[in-house]
Design an enzyme around this catalytic site. Structure first.
Site, PDB file in Angstrom:
ATOM      1  N   LEU A  29     -10.138 -13.857   2.382  1.00  0.00           N
ATOM      2  CA  LEU A  29      -9.786 -14.857   1.366  1.00  0.00           C
ATOM      3  C   LEU A  29      -8.404 -15.452   1.618  1.00  0.00           C
ATOM      4  CD1 LEU A  29     -11.098 -12.966  -1.794  1.00  0.00           C
ATOM      5  CD2 LEU A  29     -12.318 -14.587  -0.332  1.00  0.00           C
ATOM      6  N   GLN A  70      -5.197 -17.212   4.244  1.00  0.00           N
ATOM      7  CA  GLN A  70      -4.929 -18.548   4.797  1.00  0.00           C
ATOM      8  C   GLN A  70      -5.896 -18.898   5.933  1.00  0.00           C
ATOM      9  OE1 GLN A  70      -0.933 -18.981   6.436  1.00  0.00           O
ATOM     10  NE2 GLN A  70      -0.942 -21.157   6.002  1.00  0.00           N
ATOM     11  N   ARG A  91      -8.813  -8.481  -2.348  1.00  0.00           N
ATOM     12  CA  ARG A  91      -9.031  -9.222  -3.597  1.00  0.00           C
ATOM     13  C   ARG A  91     -10.520  -9.551  -3.729  1.00  0.00           C
ATOM     14  NH1 ARG A  91      -5.635 -14.380  -2.718  1.00  0.00           N
ATOM     15  NH2 ARG A  91      -6.084 -13.884  -0.563  1.00  0.00           N
ATOM     16  N   TYR A  95       8.175  -8.916  10.323  1.00  0.00           N
ATOM     17  CA  TYR A  95       6.906  -9.561  10.688  1.00  0.00           C
ATOM     18  C   TYR A  95       6.757  -9.579  12.210  1.00  0.00           C
ATOM     19  CZ  TYR A  95       3.523 -13.450  10.972  1.00  0.00           C
ATOM     20  OH  TYR A  95       2.432 -14.239  11.234  1.00  0.00           O
TER      21      TYR A  95
HETATM   22  N1  SER Z   1       2.986 -19.157   9.907  1.00  0.00           N
HETATM   23  C1  SER Z   1       3.576 -17.863  10.093  1.00  0.00           C
HETATM   24  C2  SER Z   1       4.727 -17.651   9.222  1.00  0.00           C
HETATM   25  O1  SER Z   1       5.461 -18.578   8.985  1.00  0.00           O
HETATM   26  C3  SER Z   1       4.008 -17.689  11.526  1.00  0.00           C
HETATM   27  O2  SER Z   1       3.098 -16.923  12.165  1.00  0.00           O
HETATM   28  O3  SER Z   1       4.912 -16.565   8.777  1.00  0.00           O
END
Ligand code: SER
Length: 316
Positions: free
Chosen positions: A10, A12, A36, A139
């Protein structure tokens, strides 16, 4: 055929990948999962799944005889920077459990990496496929570790694990997911609604971007590619265009006369963006499995605005 499982269905990417996989492989062969619950019916089966729990993944993989997993559950860069511990638990914990389930059940795995897998010491322009990867965001740390873990499972256990280093994704259907590159999507929405946008990145911040239809096609194509042609697996550099907020604003203004942009820089997201490349070299994807984008900045801008105008009403 053995079924296709999508985690984070669900989110992006998932909310557009699921329908595309249903069209290509038949809805009866696709199982969408998410932590979700969906608010509207999907074309295919849906199961609740928290993929930090290996038994839940194993149960669904065995019950549906899954042969391919698109593992999309993940926190994006800006959200992850606010919750680094949760980002490690979800991004790494779930990938490890998906790969381990894939090893036990002979599944192929797609996992997305990102331009975020690079850091300040990476060459910023035409960033090579194989280069320095010392990201300074949690990340990025999970993306590099994820790339290595997926390659390890391929090398050590023969799991057919493949991935793409995706750039910022722009869509007129999928909701933004807490990413640093999401300013680009917001700009389109606010241009239609208010003819005005306040950007959280500086005007000259250049980043790689891609229109979602190209990204969905790339994900499906890399998983369908002949394995004998693949020298790289996790992960291929991928891009379609690279632009700055002021260049995107200029392109939008061609279609929305009077559009105005101003800037209120968010230091957290600016620092994330400044640590990433300005433009990737995706030659390996082009050579090894025939990647070619269909949308450049002007084609994407026109298509985005055409689609958004049929959905959104101007407020001012
Ligand atoms: N679109 C992602 C972000 O901005 C990059 O992988 O976190």
């Amino acid at each position: 055929m053995r079924r296709i499982l999508i985690t984070g269905a669900l989110g992006q990417i998932g909310s557009e990948l699921v329908p595309a996989l249903c069209v290509r492989y038949g809805a009866e062969n696709v199982v969408a999962t998410d932590v979700r619950m969906p608010t509207q019916a999907l074309a295919c089966a849906f199961e609740h799944l928290d993929c930090t729990h290996i038994r839940e993944i194993q149960e669904i993989v065995r019950r549906f005889d899954v042969g391919q997993v698109y593992h999309l559950a993940s926190l994006l860069s800006a959200v992850a920077e606010h919750k680094p511990q949760a980002a490690w638990d979800l991004n790494m914990g779930s990938l490890y459990r998906v790969l381990e389930t894939a090893r036990q059940n002979d599944c192929a795995v797609f996992s997305p990496s990102s331009i975020g897998a690079f850091g300040p010491s990476t060459p910023k322009d035409k960033t090579p496929q194989d280069t320095i990867q010392r990201p300074t965001t949690i990340y990025g740390v999970t993306k590099v570790a994820g790339e290595l873990l997926a390659d390890y499972y391929a090398l050590r256990f023969g799991v057919d694990a493949r991935g793409l280093r995706l750039p910022g994704l722009i869509s007129h259907t999928a909701p933004p997911g807490g990413g640093t590159t999401d300013y680009a999507m917001d700009m389109f929405y606010q241009a239609i609604r208010y003819k005005q946008y306040t950007c959280f990145l500086q005007p000259d911040t250049r980043l790689d971007m891609m229109y979602m239809p190209d990204a969905i096609r790339a994900i499906i194509e890399v998983m369908a590619a002949d394995p004998n042609g693949l020298k790289h697996r996790n992960s291929f550099n991928l891009t379609a265009m690279s632009f700055t907020p002021e260049e995107l604003a200029a392109e939008i203004t061609k279609h929305v006369p009077g559009f105005v942009i101003d800037y209120e820089v968010d230091p957290v997201r600016q620092a994330i963006a400044d640590s990433w490349p300005r433009s990737l070299d995706d030659g390996a994807a082009r050579e090894e499995w025939g990647w070619a984008e269909q949308y450049d900045l002007s084609a994407m801008t026109k298509d985005m605005l055409d689609n958004l105008r049929s959905k959104l009403k101007p407020i001012r």
